[in-house]
Design a protein around this motif. Structure first.
Motif: not given
Length: 358
Positions: A108-137
């Motif tokens: 369960q811990m390892e599965s939660a680790k994978v999900a946390a890493d994936e969610a962090a990468r997604e947030y890291g991808r959306i954040e600069p797009l939002y800053a450039g006006g290419y993603a919604s708030q």
């Protein structure tokens, strides 16, 4: 010649008769000897003092602090690091457990680790797009909240895993002596299994039972004498039960022992405790007390006469009795015995006889 002899004999008879008369006259003039017929007695005033009565009891030695060790996780025992009788320290490892639940928690811990890493990468991808006006708030906030939620879920799973991992190593909760060992390698244990009992060997107490009368004369802090195989110990009362133990019909009392060398848990010892006591009370010698119809009395010396005096007695030991009423501090209690001692009898005080003899 014959006549002269007769006259001499008659003269001798007259002299003898006169001597006898003179002896009787002188004898009659002598004063007859006087003999003391009054019994001689000793007397003393009542004394103020303490009377303490003791009772012998039997108690059981037990550790003042004891801990039953139970694992916080179930599983198979891999290793046991102690034996009965070992001295252990608080925090010392006692045994190792392999738990199937730990394997599940790790997944369960390892599965939660994978999900946390994936969610962090997604947030890291959306954040600069939002800053450039290419993603919604809204997209940016969803990605941020998802990353935070996944991180918290991972931390919770990791904490649970780490906690259960810690539980696989069972440690001693207190320092002391292992009294019993109830587990062997490869045994399967649960969270309710008592694997051993540890007692703090340097701190022991004695538990014993007392009657209601003895309990009324005991208080926390009182000292009791303890004896085992000819060795004496001193105990101090720490706990007095307020209810009767139904199995013994007595009140349970505990006393801690300051120096416990030679006293092992579970052994029986002899105790001496106060049964009853009267302090600062009027007392008279026990031998001076008589009884009439079960009521105590003493004889008091008053102006050459023995006077029977009824008293209200209290507790007594082998030497003295408590007097609650009937006497005054200056009463002269007759302490010697005589078969001629009765109420109203003329008596001679021993001190007066000694003065007369001098």
């Amino acid at each position: 010649m014959m006549k002269k002899k007769t006259i001499l004999i008659a003269g001798a008879v007259v002299l003898l008769a006169a001597g006898g008369i003179l002896f009787r006259v002188i004898k009659g003039m002598e004063k007859p000897a006087e003999y003391e017929t009054r019994p001689t007695v000793s007397a003393e005033a009542p004394q103020t003092g303490d009377i303490v009565l003791y009772t012998d009891l039997t108690g059981t030695v037990e550790p003042q602090s004891r801990a039953a060790v139970m694992p916080k996780i179930g599983g198979e025992v891999l290793e046991v690091y102690f034996q009965a009788g070992d001295q252990v320290q608080a925090g010392q490892a006692l045994l190792k457990i392999d738990s199937d639940a730990l394997t599940s928690l790790k997944l369960q811990m390892e599965s939660a680790k994978v999900a946390a890493d994936e969610a962090a990468r997604e947030y890291g991808r959306i954040e600069p797009l939002y800053a450039g006006g290419y993603a919604s708030q809204q997209s940016m906030e969803q990605a941020r909240d998802g990353a935070e939620s996944a991180r918290l879920a991972y931390e919770a799973a990791k904490h649970q895993y780490d906690l259960q991992l810690e539980y696989t190593s069972v440690t001693a909760p207190i320092s002391g002596t292992v009294e019993t060992r109830n587990v062997e390698p490869h045994d399967h244990v649960s969270t309710g299994t008592e694997v051993c009992v540890i007692s703090a060997g340097d701190q022991v107490q004695v538990e014993f039972g007392v009657t209601e009368k003895t309990r009324s004369n005991l208080a926390a802090g009182d000292t009791v004498a303890i004896s085992k195989n000819g060795t004496d110990y001193s105990g101090r009362v720490t706990e007095i039960g307020s209810m009767v133990n139904p199995s013994t019909g007595l009140y349970d009392v505990k006393a801690e022992v300051d120096r416990a060398d030679g006293l092992t848990s579970g052994t029986r010892v002899k105790l001496t405790a106060v049964l009853d006591q009267a302090r600062g009370v009027m007392t008279v010698p026990v031998d001076a007390v008589n009884y009439a119809a079960g009521q105590p009395f003493v004889y008091c010396y008053e102006d050459g006469v023995a006077k029977k005096t009824m008293i209200l007695g209290g507790i007594y030991d082998s030497q003295r009795m408590e007097v609650k009423s009937g006497l005054q501090p200056d009463s002269q209690v007759i302490t010697s015995w005589s078969n001629e001692l009765v109420d109203g009898a003329n008596v001679l005080l021993e001190e007066a006889q000694q003065e007369a003899g001098e």
